[in-house]
Design a protein around this motif. Structure first.
Motif, mmCIF file in Angstrom:
data_model
loop_
_atom_site.group_PDB
_atom_site.id
_atom_site.type_symbol
_atom_site.label_atom_id
_atom_site.label_comp_id
_atom_site.label_asym_id
_atom_site.label_seq_id
_atom_site.Cartn_x
_atom_site.Cartn_y
_atom_site.Cartn_z
ATOM 1 N N ALA A 107 1.063 -1.559 0.304
ATOM 2 C CA ALA A 107 0.048 -0.091 0.299
ATOM 3 C C ALA A 107 0.906 1.121 -0.368
ATOM 4 O O ALA A 107 1.804 1.274 0.416
ATOM 5 N N LEU A 108 0.442 2.018 -0.869
ATOM 6 C CA LEU A 108 1.145 3.398 -0.590
ATOM 7 C C LEU A 108 0.254 4.719 -0.471
ATOM 8 O O LEU A 108 -0.670 4.736 -0.857
ATOM 9 N N ASN A 109 0.606 5.052 0.113
ATOM 10 C CA ASN A 109 0.259 6.713 1.436
ATOM 11 C C ASN A 109 0.347 7.424 -0.086
ATOM 12 O O ASN A 109 1.162 7.861 -0.651
ATOM 13 N N CYS A 110 -1.235 8.765 -0.727
ATOM 14 C CA CYS A 110 -1.116 9.386 -1.272
ATOM 15 C C CYS A 110 -2.398 10.376 -1.467
ATOM 16 O O CYS A 110 -2.841 10.012 -0.763
ATOM 17 N N GLU A 111 -1.211 11.513 -1.416
ATOM 18 C CA GLU A 111 -2.873 12.926 -0.882
ATOM 19 C C GLU A 111 -3.779 12.966 -1.360
ATOM 20 O O GLU A 111 -4.552 13.306 -0.571
ATOM 21 N N ASP A 112 -3.695 12.326 -2.549
ATOM 22 C CA ASP A 112 -5.645 12.527 -3.122
ATOM 23 C C ASP A 112 -5.831 11.485 -4.376
ATOM 24 O O ASP A 112 -4.509 10.623 -4.790
ATOM 25 N N ARG A 113 -6.584 11.435 -4.692
ATOM 26 C CA ARG A 113 -7.092 10.259 -6.089
ATOM 27 C C ARG A 113 -5.929 10.657 -6.972
ATOM 28 O O ARG A 113 -6.177 9.641 -7.337
#
Length: 100
Positions: free
Chosen positions: A71-77
């Motif tokens: 899983a990678l953490n992203c700021e937004d979609r």
């Protein structure tokens, strides 16, 4: 990582030689899952088979083999979509069970 019996986790964590600063994350730990923070950027979760099946329709791999979900953490979609498009442009493919 999937695991059939969470009762063996204390021994498993010791065998992994976790960093001294590693800590359990109560928010993501219960009778179906266990989560440990290894560093500022790495968290490891072990899931029961039942919990794993809540994340994917893929079958559980046979004993003696391994499987991992990253899983990678992203700021937004939009950032998620950009990463998936970049991966696809270089031969990757998106998750067969995309969320949201």
């Amino acid at each position: 990582m999937r695991i059939a019996r969470l009762a063996i986790l204390p021994l498993f964590w010791v065998c992994l030689a976790l960093p001294a600063a590693a800590q359990e994350v109560p928010k993501f730990t219960d009778e179906t899952a266990a989560c440990m923070v290894w560093s500022e950027t790495i968290m490891v979760m072990l899931l029961t088979h039942a919990k794993w099946k809540g994340f994917t329709t893929r079958p559980i791999c046979p004993a003696g083999s391994s499987e991992v979900s990253l899983a990678l953490n992203c700021e937004d979609r939009a950032e998620v979509d950009r990463l998936v498009a970049a991966a696809a442009a270089h031969g990757g493919r998106g998750d067969i069970n995309p969320a949201e």
